[in-house]
Design a protein around this motif. Structure first.
Motif, mmCIF file in Angstrom:
data_model
loop_
_atom_site.group_PDB
_atom_site.id
_atom_site.type_symbol
_atom_site.label_atom_id
_atom_site.label_comp_id
_atom_site.label_asym_id
_atom_site.label_seq_id
_atom_site.Cartn_x
_atom_site.Cartn_y
_atom_site.Cartn_z
ATOM 1 N N LEU A 153 17.875 8.965 22.331
ATOM 2 C CA LEU A 153 18.586 8.676 23.096
ATOM 3 C C LEU A 153 20.115 8.931 24.116
ATOM 4 C CD1 LEU A 153 20.791 6.720 20.645
ATOM 5 C CD2 LEU A 153 20.916 9.084 19.237
ATOM 6 N N LEU A 154 20.670 10.045 23.108
ATOM 7 C CA LEU A 154 21.685 10.733 24.027
ATOM 8 C C LEU A 154 21.006 11.114 25.948
ATOM 9 C CD1 LEU A 154 21.807 14.719 22.686
ATOM 10 C CD2 LEU A 154 22.888 12.987 22.394
ATOM 11 N N GLN A 155 20.345 10.556 25.921
ATOM 12 C CA GLN A 155 20.038 10.059 27.347
ATOM 13 C C GLN A 155 20.364 8.440 27.897
ATOM 14 O OE1 GLN A 155 16.634 10.936 29.703
ATOM 15 N NE2 GLN A 155 17.283 9.359 31.275
ATOM 16 N N GLU A 156 20.563 8.139 27.387
ATOM 17 C CA GLU A 156 21.196 6.567 27.335
ATOM 18 C C GLU A 156 22.787 6.827 27.266
ATOM 19 O OE1 GLU A 156 19.321 3.147 26.151
ATOM 20 O OE2 GLU A 156 17.564 4.489 25.425
ATOM 21 N N VAL A 157 23.053 6.673 26.208
ATOM 22 C CA VAL A 157 24.853 7.577 26.162
ATOM 23 C C VAL A 157 24.996 8.111 26.979
ATOM 24 C CG1 VAL A 157 25.924 9.000 24.424
ATOM 25 C CG2 VAL A 157 24.102 7.680 23.448
ATOM 26 N N VAL A 158 24.606 9.443 27.244
ATOM 27 C CA VAL A 158 25.065 10.232 28.759
ATOM 28 C C VAL A 158 25.303 9.074 30.271
ATOM 29 C CG1 VAL A 158 25.030 12.230 30.042
ATOM 30 C CG2 VAL A 158 24.655 12.123 27.721
ATOM 31 N N GLU A 159 24.353 8.784 30.227
ATOM 32 C CA GLU A 159 23.761 7.251 31.694
ATOM 33 C C GLU A 159 24.783 6.737 31.174
ATOM 34 O OE1 GLU A 159 20.313 6.295 31.233
ATOM 35 O OE2 GLU A 159 19.464 8.129 32.355
ATOM 36 N N GLN A 160 25.931 6.418 30.660
ATOM 37 C CA GLN A 160 25.891 4.619 29.498
ATOM 38 C C GLN A 160 27.738 5.053 30.560
ATOM 39 O OE1 GLN A 160 25.618 1.629 27.249
ATOM 40 N NE2 GLN A 160 27.637 1.266 26.892
ATOM 41 N N LEU A 161 28.192 6.738 29.823
ATOM 42 C CA LEU A 161 29.233 6.478 29.449
ATOM 43 C C LEU A 161 30.125 7.887 31.072
ATOM 44 C CD1 LEU A 161 29.671 8.956 26.080
ATOM 45 C CD2 LEU A 161 31.200 6.863 27.100
ATOM 46 N N GLY A 162 28.472 8.024 31.921
ATOM 47 C CA GLY A 162 28.817 7.999 33.357
ATOM 48 C C GLY A 162 29.428 7.016 34.048
ATOM 49 N N LYS A 163 28.698 6.457 33.846
ATOM 50 C CA LYS A 163 29.612 4.804 34.007
ATOM 51 C C LYS A 163 30.607 4.227 33.653
ATOM 52 C CE LYS A 163 24.795 2.863 35.303
ATOM 53 N NZ LYS A 163 23.490 2.544 34.538
ATOM 54 N N GLU A 164 30.873 4.293 32.855
ATOM 55 C CA GLU A 164 32.047 4.133 31.565
ATOM 56 C C GLU A 164 33.241 4.836 31.840
ATOM 57 O OE1 GLU A 164 31.693 2.193 27.717
ATOM 58 O OE2 GLU A 164 30.115 1.500 28.366
ATOM 59 N N ARG A 165 33.719 5.860 31.740
ATOM 60 C CA ARG A 165 34.165 6.883 31.537
ATOM 61 C C ARG A 165 33.419 8.465 32.582
ATOM 62 N NH1 ARG A 165 37.362 6.440 27.402
ATOM 63 N NH2 ARG A 165 38.912 8.000 28.173
ATOM 64 N N GLU A 185 34.768 10.569 33.560
ATOM 65 C CA GLU A 185 35.909 12.057 33.679
ATOM 66 C C GLU A 185 35.436 13.105 32.640
ATOM 67 O OE1 GLU A 185 37.436 9.268 30.817
ATOM 68 O OE2 GLU A 185 37.296 8.758 32.326
ATOM 69 N N ILE A 186 34.441 12.352 31.755
ATOM 70 C CA ILE A 186 33.722 12.831 30.465
ATOM 71 C C ILE A 186 32.626 13.295 30.898
ATOM 72 C CG2 ILE A 186 32.736 12.853 28.494
ATOM 73 C CD1 ILE A 186 34.406 10.266 27.877
ATOM 74 N N ARG A 187 32.667 15.101 30.361
ATOM 75 C CA ARG A 187 31.262 16.327 31.187
ATOM 76 C C ARG A 187 30.752 16.066 29.867
ATOM 77 N NH1 ARG A 187 30.236 16.314 36.385
ATOM 78 N NH2 ARG A 187 29.991 18.413 35.579
ATOM 79 N N PHE A 188 29.695 16.727 30.197
ATOM 80 C CA PHE A 188 28.872 16.783 28.744
ATOM 81 C C PHE A 188 28.087 18.304 29.157
ATOM 82 C CE2 PHE A 188 29.072 12.393 28.121
ATOM 83 C CZ PHE A 188 29.017 11.677 27.543
ATOM 84 N N GLU A 189 27.604 18.690 28.500
ATOM 85 C CA GLU A 189 27.019 20.172 28.535
ATOM 86 C C GLU A 189 26.314 20.585 26.987
ATOM 87 O OE1 GLU A 189 31.826 23.482 30.368
ATOM 88 O OE2 GLU A 189 30.602 23.571 28.114
ATOM 89 N N VAL A 249 37.160 11.362 21.767
ATOM 90 C CA VAL A 249 37.827 11.700 22.916
ATOM 91 C C VAL A 249 39.355 11.200 23.250
ATOM 92 C CG1 VAL A 249 38.132 11.485 25.695
ATOM 93 C CG2 VAL A 249 35.582 12.334 24.077
ATOM 94 N N ASP A 250 39.087 9.932 22.746
ATOM 95 C CA ASP A 250 41.151 9.189 23.163
ATOM 96 C C ASP A 250 42.127 9.851 22.261
ATOM 97 O OD1 ASP A 250 40.059 8.817 25.322
ATOM 98 O OD2 ASP A 250 39.487 6.694 24.782
ATOM 99 N N ASN A 251 41.111 10.056 20.941
ATOM 100 C CA ASN A 251 41.828 10.099 19.461
ATOM 101 C C ASN A 251 42.123 11.837 19.361
ATOM 102 O OD1 ASN A 251 43.250 10.205 16.833
ATOM 103 N ND2 ASN A 251 42.374 8.343 16.627
ATOM 104 N N PRO A 252 43.222 12.410 19.894
ATOM 105 C CA PRO A 252 43.512 13.751 19.558
ATOM 106 C C PRO A 252 43.787 14.592 17.740
ATOM 107 C CG PRO A 252 45.282 13.536 21.341
ATOM 108 C CD PRO A 252 44.189 11.539 20.973
ATOM 109 N N GLN A 253 45.008 13.821 17.620
ATOM 110 C CA GLN A 253 44.700 13.332 16.398
ATOM 111 C C GLN A 253 43.606 13.277 15.139
ATOM 112 O OE1 GLN A 253 47.971 11.024 14.889
ATOM 113 N NE2 GLN A 253 48.318 11.372 12.609
#
Length: 418
Positions: A177-189, A191-195, A298-302
Protein backbone atom coordinates in the motif's frame (compact mmCIF):
# COMPACT_ATOMS: atom_id res chain seq x y z
CA UNK A 1 3.74 -4.98 47.53
CA UNK A 2 4.32 -8.62 48.53
CA UNK A 3 7.18 -9.30 46.11
CA UNK A 4 10.68 -7.83 46.08
CA UNK A 5 12.02 -9.26 42.83
CA UNK A 6 10.74 -10.09 39.34
CA UNK A 7 12.27 -12.71 37.06
CA UNK A 8 11.44 -11.77 33.48
CA UNK A 9 12.13 -14.72 31.16
CA UNK A 10 12.56 -13.96 27.46
CA UNK A 11 13.51 -15.97 24.37
CA UNK A 12 15.27 -13.10 22.64
CA UNK A 13 16.09 -9.40 22.88
CA UNK A 14 13.40 -7.57 20.89
CA UNK A 15 11.67 -4.21 21.25
CA UNK A 16 8.75 -5.73 23.19
CA UNK A 17 11.02 -7.29 25.81
CA UNK A 18 12.96 -4.03 26.21
CA UNK A 19 9.76 -2.00 26.67
CA UNK A 20 8.27 -4.38 29.24
CA UNK A 21 11.60 -4.86 31.04
CA UNK A 22 11.89 -1.08 31.55
CA UNK A 23 8.42 -1.04 33.10
CA UNK A 24 9.08 -4.05 35.36
CA UNK A 25 12.22 -2.37 36.69
CA UNK A 26 10.02 0.51 37.83
CA UNK A 27 7.30 -1.83 39.13
CA UNK A 28 9.73 -3.79 41.32
CA UNK A 29 12.15 -1.00 42.15
CA UNK A 30 15.29 -0.16 40.18
CA UNK A 31 17.54 -3.19 39.80
CA UNK A 32 15.00 -5.69 41.13
CA UNK A 33 13.85 -6.98 37.75
CA UNK A 34 16.16 -9.66 36.42
CA UNK A 35 15.67 -10.08 32.67
CA UNK A 36 17.07 -13.46 31.60
CA UNK A 37 17.10 -15.66 28.54
CA UNK A 38 14.88 -18.73 28.88
CA UNK A 39 17.87 -20.92 28.02
CA UNK A 40 19.45 -19.94 31.38
CA UNK A 41 16.43 -20.89 33.51
CA UNK A 42 17.40 -22.53 36.80
CA UNK A 43 15.70 -23.52 40.05
CA UNK A 44 17.55 -21.01 42.23
CA UNK A 45 16.32 -18.15 40.05
CA UNK A 46 12.78 -19.48 39.79
CA UNK A 47 12.32 -19.57 43.58
CA UNK A 48 13.90 -16.13 44.11
CA UNK A 49 10.95 -13.97 43.00
CA UNK A 50 7.83 -13.54 40.89
CA UNK A 51 8.18 -15.13 37.45
CA UNK A 52 6.90 -13.73 34.15
CA UNK A 53 7.47 -15.61 30.90
CA UNK A 54 7.35 -13.36 27.84
CA UNK A 55 6.10 -14.81 24.52
CA UNK A 56 7.78 -18.14 25.38
CA UNK A 57 6.94 -21.03 23.04
CA UNK A 58 10.27 -22.71 22.26
CA UNK A 59 9.35 -26.41 21.78
CA UNK A 60 12.45 -27.46 23.74
CA UNK A 61 10.78 -26.01 26.85
CA UNK A 62 7.26 -27.35 26.32
CA UNK A 63 7.78 -29.51 29.44
CA UNK A 64 8.53 -26.51 31.69
CA UNK A 65 5.02 -25.09 32.33
CA UNK A 66 3.64 -28.38 33.67
CA UNK A 67 6.78 -28.97 35.72
CA UNK A 68 6.48 -25.55 37.36
CA UNK A 69 2.81 -26.05 38.19
CA UNK A 70 3.44 -29.47 39.72
CA UNK A 71 6.31 -28.15 41.84
CA UNK A 72 4.62 -25.05 43.23
CA UNK A 73 6.02 -22.31 40.97
CA UNK A 74 3.18 -20.15 39.62
CA UNK A 75 3.94 -17.65 36.88
CA UNK A 76 2.35 -14.98 34.72
CA UNK A 77 2.58 -15.29 30.95
CA UNK A 78 2.96 -12.14 28.82
CA UNK A 79 1.62 -12.22 25.27
CA UNK A 80 0.98 -9.26 22.97
CA UNK A 81 0.62 -11.05 19.61
CA UNK A 82 -1.91 -13.67 18.49
CA UNK A 83 0.56 -16.26 17.22
CA UNK A 84 -2.29 -18.73 16.63
CA UNK A 85 -3.53 -16.43 13.84
CA UNK A 86 -0.24 -15.16 12.45
CA UNK A 87 -0.31 -14.38 8.74
CA UNK A 88 2.31 -14.39 6.01
CA UNK A 89 4.70 -16.95 4.59
CA UNK A 90 8.03 -15.70 5.92
CA UNK A 91 10.40 -17.57 8.22
CA UNK A 92 8.87 -16.09 11.39
CA UNK A 93 5.31 -16.97 10.33
CA UNK A 94 6.33 -20.53 9.43
CA UNK A 95 7.96 -20.93 12.83
CA UNK A 96 4.88 -19.87 14.80
CA UNK A 97 2.58 -21.96 12.60
CA UNK A 98 4.52 -25.19 13.25
CA UNK A 99 2.62 -27.77 15.32
CA UNK A 100 5.33 -28.17 17.97
CA UNK A 101 5.52 -24.40 18.58
CA UNK A 102 1.73 -24.15 18.88
CA UNK A 103 1.78 -27.05 21.36
CA UNK A 104 4.43 -25.31 23.47
CA UNK A 105 2.54 -22.00 23.31
CA UNK A 106 -0.62 -23.78 24.47
CA UNK A 107 1.27 -25.32 27.40
CA UNK A 108 2.67 -21.98 28.61
CA UNK A 109 -0.78 -20.36 28.42
CA UNK A 110 -2.74 -23.25 29.99
CA UNK A 111 -0.47 -23.56 33.03
CA UNK A 112 -0.10 -19.84 33.79
CA UNK A 113 -1.70 -18.26 36.85
CA UNK A 114 -2.91 -15.65 34.38
CA UNK A 115 -2.05 -14.25 30.96
CA UNK A 116 -1.08 -10.59 30.70
CA UNK A 117 -2.32 -8.93 27.55
CA UNK A 118 -3.45 -5.45 26.55
CA UNK A 119 -6.12 -5.99 23.93
CA UNK A 120 -9.73 -6.90 24.75
CA UNK A 121 -10.24 -8.64 21.40
CA UNK A 122 -7.18 -10.80 22.04
CA UNK A 123 -8.24 -11.59 25.62
CA UNK A 124 -11.62 -12.78 24.35
CA UNK A 125 -9.87 -15.01 21.79
CA UNK A 126 -7.69 -16.56 24.51
CA UNK A 127 -10.74 -17.20 26.71
CA UNK A 128 -12.54 -18.94 23.85
CA UNK A 129 -9.52 -21.16 23.20
CA UNK A 130 -8.78 -21.76 26.90
CA UNK A 131 -11.99 -21.32 28.95
CA UNK A 132 -10.19 -21.95 32.26
CA UNK A 133 -7.40 -19.42 31.66
CA UNK A 134 -7.66 -16.01 33.28
CA UNK A 135 -6.54 -12.92 31.34
CA UNK A 136 -5.34 -9.72 32.97
CA UNK A 137 -5.97 -6.72 30.72
CA UNK A 138 -3.16 -4.47 31.92
CA UNK A 139 -2.30 -1.07 30.41
CA UNK A 140 0.55 -1.25 27.91
CA UNK A 141 3.61 0.85 28.83
CA UNK A 142 5.42 3.77 27.27
CA UNK A 143 8.26 5.46 29.15
CA UNK A 144 7.50 9.18 28.88
CA UNK A 145 10.27 9.95 31.40
CA UNK A 146 12.75 8.59 28.85
CA UNK A 147 11.26 10.91 26.22
CA UNK A 148 11.81 13.91 28.49
CA UNK A 149 15.46 12.96 28.97
CA UNK A 150 15.94 12.61 25.22
CA UNK A 151 14.18 15.93 24.53
CA UNK A 152 16.63 17.73 26.84
CA UNK A 153 19.57 16.34 24.87
CA UNK A 154 18.22 17.27 21.44
CA UNK A 155 18.75 20.81 20.21
CA UNK A 156 15.65 22.51 18.85
CA UNK A 157 15.84 22.28 15.08
CA UNK A 158 14.22 24.61 12.56
CA UNK A 159 11.33 23.12 10.64
CA UNK A 160 12.50 20.89 7.80
CA UNK A 161 10.95 20.53 4.41
CA UNK A 162 8.05 18.12 4.60
CA UNK A 163 9.36 14.73 5.75
CA UNK A 164 7.03 11.78 6.27
CA UNK A 165 8.36 8.84 8.28
CA UNK A 166 7.74 5.21 9.12
CA UNK A 167 9.50 3.34 11.93
CA UNK A 168 9.00 -0.38 12.48
CA UNK A 169 9.26 -3.81 10.94
CA UNK A 170 8.56 -4.98 7.42
CA UNK A 171 4.93 -5.87 6.64
CA UNK A 172 4.20 -7.17 3.16
CA UNK A 173 0.63 -5.94 2.64
CA UNK A 174 1.16 -2.62 4.38
CA UNK A 175 4.30 -1.89 2.37
CA UNK A 176 2.53 -2.72 -0.89
CA UNK A 177 0.00 0.00 0.00
CA UNK A 178 2.72 2.47 0.99
CA UNK A 179 4.62 1.89 -2.24
CA UNK A 180 1.67 3.10 -4.31
CA UNK A 181 1.15 6.04 -1.95
CA UNK A 182 4.81 7.11 -2.11
CA UNK A 183 4.96 6.69 -5.89
CA UNK A 184 1.85 8.83 -6.41
CA UNK A 185 3.08 11.57 -4.07
CA UNK A 186 6.43 11.50 -5.84
CA UNK A 187 4.57 12.65 -8.94
CA UNK A 188 2.07 15.03 -7.31
CA UNK A 189 4.26 16.48 -4.54
CA UNK A 190 7.93 15.79 -5.27
CA UNK A 191 9.02 18.09 -2.41
CA UNK A 192 7.66 15.61 0.17
CA UNK A 193 10.38 13.23 1.33
CA UNK A 194 9.88 9.82 2.96
CA UNK A 195 12.11 8.17 5.55
CA UNK A 196 11.98 4.57 6.79
CA UNK A 197 13.67 3.26 9.95
CA UNK A 198 13.98 -0.52 10.16
CA UNK A 199 11.70 -2.26 7.70
CA UNK A 200 11.46 -1.32 4.04
CA UNK A 201 10.83 -3.11 0.77
CA UNK A 202 13.36 -3.16 -2.06
CA UNK A 203 10.84 -1.39 -4.28
CA UNK A 204 10.34 1.46 -1.81
CA UNK A 205 14.04 1.81 -1.13
CA UNK A 206 14.74 2.27 -4.83
CA UNK A 207 12.46 5.33 -5.14
CA UNK A 208 14.11 8.75 -5.44
CA UNK A 209 11.98 10.32 -2.70
CA UNK A 210 12.81 7.62 -0.10
CA UNK A 211 15.68 7.40 2.39
CA UNK A 212 16.21 4.31 4.55
CA UNK A 213 17.95 3.88 7.91
CA UNK A 214 18.69 0.55 9.64
CA UNK A 215 16.92 -0.36 12.86
CA UNK A 216 18.36 -0.16 16.38
CA UNK A 217 18.95 -2.85 19.00
CA UNK A 218 18.93 -0.22 21.77
CA UNK A 219 15.38 1.05 22.30
CA UNK A 220 16.34 4.43 23.78
CA UNK A 221 18.71 5.08 20.86
CA UNK A 222 15.89 4.18 18.48
CA UNK A 223 13.54 6.71 20.08
CA UNK A 224 16.24 9.39 20.15
CA UNK A 225 17.04 8.90 16.47
CA UNK A 226 13.36 9.01 15.53
CA UNK A 227 12.80 12.24 17.46
CA UNK A 228 15.95 13.77 15.95
CA UNK A 229 14.60 13.22 12.42
CA UNK A 230 11.96 15.89 13.16
CA UNK A 231 9.28 14.28 10.99
CA UNK A 232 6.28 16.29 9.86
CA UNK A 233 4.08 13.18 9.71
CA UNK A 234 4.33 9.59 10.94
CA UNK A 235 2.69 6.64 9.18
CA UNK A 236 1.00 3.63 10.80
CA UNK A 237 -0.74 1.48 8.18
CA UNK A 238 -2.27 -1.78 9.43
CA UNK A 239 -4.37 -4.18 7.40
CA UNK A 240 -7.44 -5.82 8.89
CA UNK A 241 -6.90 -9.40 10.08
CA UNK A 242 -7.51 -11.43 13.21
CA UNK A 243 -3.78 -11.32 13.90
CA UNK A 244 -3.55 -7.52 13.60
CA UNK A 245 -6.77 -6.98 15.58
CA UNK A 246 -5.00 -8.55 18.58
CA UNK A 247 -2.05 -6.14 18.50
CA UNK A 248 -1.35 -3.24 20.83
CA UNK A 249 -1.36 0.41 19.75
CA UNK A 250 2.44 0.49 19.66
CA UNK A 251 2.78 2.97 16.78
CA UNK A 252 0.34 5.38 18.44
CA UNK A 253 2.24 5.25 21.74
CA UNK A 254 5.56 5.87 20.02
CA UNK A 255 4.41 8.62 17.64
CA UNK A 256 2.32 10.32 20.31
CA UNK A 257 5.02 9.95 22.95
CA UNK A 258 7.70 11.30 20.60
CA UNK A 259 5.59 14.31 19.61
CA UNK A 260 4.93 13.24 16.01
CA UNK A 261 1.57 13.88 14.36
CA UNK A 262 0.55 10.69 12.59
CA UNK A 263 -1.90 8.93 10.30
CA UNK A 264 -3.34 5.54 11.30
CA UNK A 265 -5.37 2.86 9.58
CA UNK A 266 -9.02 2.99 10.56
CA UNK A 267 -8.81 -0.43 12.25
CA UNK A 268 -8.34 -2.02 15.66
CA UNK A 269 -6.25 -1.26 17.73
CA UNK A 270 -6.15 2.38 16.57
CA UNK A 271 -9.88 3.10 16.52
CA UNK A 272 -9.92 2.42 20.28
CA UNK A 273 -7.40 5.17 21.12
CA UNK A 274 -7.17 7.70 18.27
CA UNK A 275 -9.71 10.50 18.06
CA UNK A 276 -9.55 11.47 14.41
CA UNK A 277 -8.77 15.15 13.83
CA UNK A 278 -7.65 15.47 17.47
CA UNK A 279 -4.97 12.90 18.34
CA UNK A 280 -4.34 11.60 14.83
CA UNK A 281 -5.98 10.97 11.47
CA UNK A 282 -7.83 7.68 10.88
CA UNK A 283 -8.05 6.64 7.22
CA UNK A 284 -9.29 3.63 5.29
CA UNK A 285 -6.74 1.36 3.67
CA UNK A 286 -6.80 2.65 0.11
CA UNK A 287 -4.24 4.68 -1.80
CA UNK A 288 -6.44 7.72 -2.43
CA UNK A 289 -7.31 8.25 1.25
CA UNK A 290 -3.71 7.88 2.40
CA UNK A 291 -2.43 10.30 -0.24
CA UNK A 292 -5.02 12.91 0.71
CA UNK A 293 -4.38 12.49 4.45
CA UNK A 294 -0.62 12.97 4.02
CA UNK A 295 -1.09 16.09 1.89
CA UNK A 296 -3.59 17.50 4.36
CA UNK A 297 -1.36 17.01 7.39
CA UNK A 298 1.75 18.30 5.60
CA UNK A 299 -0.13 21.45 4.56
CA UNK A 300 -1.80 22.14 7.92
CA UNK A 301 0.75 22.97 10.66
CA UNK A 302 -2.00 23.94 13.11
CA UNK A 303 -3.62 20.50 12.82
CA UNK A 304 -0.21 18.89 13.30
CA UNK A 305 0.35 20.82 16.53
CA UNK A 306 -3.09 19.86 17.84
CA UNK A 307 -2.41 16.18 17.13
CA UNK A 308 1.02 16.36 18.79
CA UNK A 309 -0.40 17.88 21.97
CA UNK A 310 -3.48 15.66 22.24
CA UNK A 311 -1.70 12.39 21.45
CA UNK A 312 1.06 13.09 23.99
CA UNK A 313 -1.54 13.89 26.66
CA UNK A 314 -3.30 10.59 25.95
CA UNK A 315 -0.07 8.58 26.06
CA UNK A 316 1.06 10.19 29.31
CA UNK A 317 -2.31 9.68 30.98
CA UNK A 318 -2.88 6.09 29.85
CA UNK A 319 0.55 4.56 29.19
CA UNK A 320 3.25 6.33 31.23
CA UNK A 321 4.96 4.20 33.87
CA UNK A 322 3.75 6.47 36.65
CA UNK A 323 0.12 6.01 35.63
CA UNK A 324 0.12 2.22 35.14
CA UNK A 325 2.50 0.90 37.83
CA UNK A 326 -0.30 0.52 40.44
CA UNK A 327 -2.32 -1.78 38.15
CA UNK A 328 0.72 -3.94 37.36
CA UNK A 329 1.72 -4.21 41.03
CA UNK A 330 -1.79 -5.21 42.03
CA UNK A 331 -1.82 -8.00 39.43
CA UNK A 332 1.65 -9.34 40.26
CA UNK A 333 0.85 -9.25 43.99
CA UNK A 334 -1.58 -12.10 43.34
CA UNK A 335 1.23 -14.45 42.33
CA UNK A 336 2.42 -16.27 45.43
CA UNK A 337 4.12 -19.63 45.65
CA UNK A 338 5.12 -22.25 48.16
CA UNK A 339 7.98 -23.76 46.19
CA UNK A 340 10.50 -26.39 47.22
CA UNK A 341 13.85 -24.88 48.14
CA UNK A 342 15.58 -28.17 48.97
CA UNK A 343 18.92 -28.98 47.38
CA UNK A 344 17.30 -32.04 45.82
CA UNK A 345 14.76 -29.78 44.06
CA UNK A 346 17.54 -27.77 42.43
CA UNK A 347 19.45 -30.91 41.41
CA UNK A 348 16.29 -32.55 40.07
CA UNK A 349 15.43 -29.49 37.96
CA UNK A 350 18.93 -29.30 36.49
CA UNK A 351 18.85 -32.96 35.45
CA UNK A 352 15.28 -32.75 34.11
CA UNK A 353 16.23 -29.72 32.02
CA UNK A 354 19.41 -31.43 30.78
CA UNK A 355 17.62 -34.60 29.70
CA UNK A 356 14.76 -32.73 28.00
CA UNK A 357 17.16 -30.53 26.03
CA UNK A 358 19.20 -33.62 25.11
CA UNK A 359 16.13 -35.30 23.62
CA UNK A 360 15.90 -37.85 26.45
CA UNK A 361 12.35 -37.05 27.57
CA UNK A 362 11.68 -40.51 29.05
CA UNK A 363 14.67 -40.22 31.39
CA UNK A 364 13.61 -36.66 32.25
CA UNK A 365 10.11 -37.82 33.22
CA UNK A 366 11.56 -40.53 35.49
CA UNK A 367 13.69 -37.88 37.19
CA UNK A 368 10.62 -35.67 37.73
CA UNK A 369 9.05 -38.28 40.01
CA UNK A 370 12.24 -39.47 41.71
CA UNK A 371 12.67 -39.27 45.50
CA UNK A 372 15.46 -37.23 47.07
CA UNK A 373 17.32 -40.45 47.93
CA UNK A 374 17.10 -41.65 44.33
CA UNK A 375 18.34 -38.30 43.04
CA UNK A 376 21.37 -38.28 45.34
CA UNK A 377 22.08 -41.90 44.41
CA UNK A 378 21.86 -41.02 40.72
CA UNK A 379 24.22 -38.07 41.18
CA UNK A 380 26.78 -40.09 43.19
CA UNK A 381 26.67 -42.90 40.66
CA UNK A 382 27.30 -40.43 37.85
CA UNK A 383 30.16 -38.75 39.72
CA UNK A 384 31.79 -42.10 40.48
CA UNK A 385 31.43 -43.24 36.87
CA UNK A 386 32.95 -39.98 35.66
CA UNK A 387 35.81 -40.37 38.11
CA UNK A 388 36.56 -43.92 37.03
CA UNK A 389 36.52 -42.93 33.36
CA UNK A 390 39.40 -40.53 33.84
CA UNK A 391 42.68 -42.15 32.70
CA UNK A 392 44.87 -40.91 35.60
CA UNK A 393 42.34 -42.22 38.12
CA UNK A 394 42.24 -45.65 36.45
CA UNK A 395 46.03 -45.87 36.59
CA UNK A 396 46.03 -44.84 40.25
CA UNK A 397 43.45 -47.51 41.12
CA UNK A 398 45.41 -50.16 39.19
CA UNK A 399 48.63 -49.17 40.96
CA UNK A 400 46.88 -49.25 44.33
CA UNK A 401 45.47 -52.71 43.56
CA UNK A 402 48.92 -53.95 42.47
CA UNK A 403 50.57 -52.66 45.66
CA UNK A 404 47.77 -54.16 47.77
CA UNK A 405 48.22 -57.51 46.01
CA UNK A 406 51.98 -57.52 46.66
CA UNK A 407 51.46 -56.51 50.28
CA UNK A 408 48.95 -59.31 50.75
CA UNK A 409 51.34 -61.81 49.15
CA UNK A 410 54.22 -60.75 51.37
CA UNK A 411 51.98 -60.98 54.42
CA UNK A 412 50.88 -64.50 53.50
CA UNK A 413 54.46 -65.52 52.69
CA UNK A 414 55.69 -64.24 56.02
CA UNK A 415 52.83 -65.94 57.82
CA UNK A 416 53.72 -69.26 56.09
CA UNK A 417 57.40 -69.03 56.99
CA UNK A 418 56.56 -68.31 60.60
Amino acid sequence: MSFSKINFWIEGDISTTRIVSRLLNDVSGEGNCDTRLLSTVGWSSLVSGVNIFCRSCDPRYAWLPTYLREHGIPYAYYLDDNFWKITGSGELARYYKSAEVVMSLDAFVENASFVITHNKTFAEFINRRFPDVKCELLPVPFDTSLIRKIAKKLAVKPARDAVVGYAGGYKEEEFALLQEVVEQLGKERPEIRFEFIGGVSDELRSLNNVQWFPGFSDYSQFLEFKMARNWSVGLAPLMESQFNASKTNNKFREYGGCGISAIYSNTTPYVECVVSERSGLLVDNNVADWVEAIKRLVDNPQLRETIKEESFKYVELNHSHESIIPAWREALDRISHDSERLMSSRIRFNYVKHFHLSGMSRVAKRMEGATATSIYGFVLKGKLKSLLNRAPVRKLIKAFAFVALIAAGLYLLKAGIM
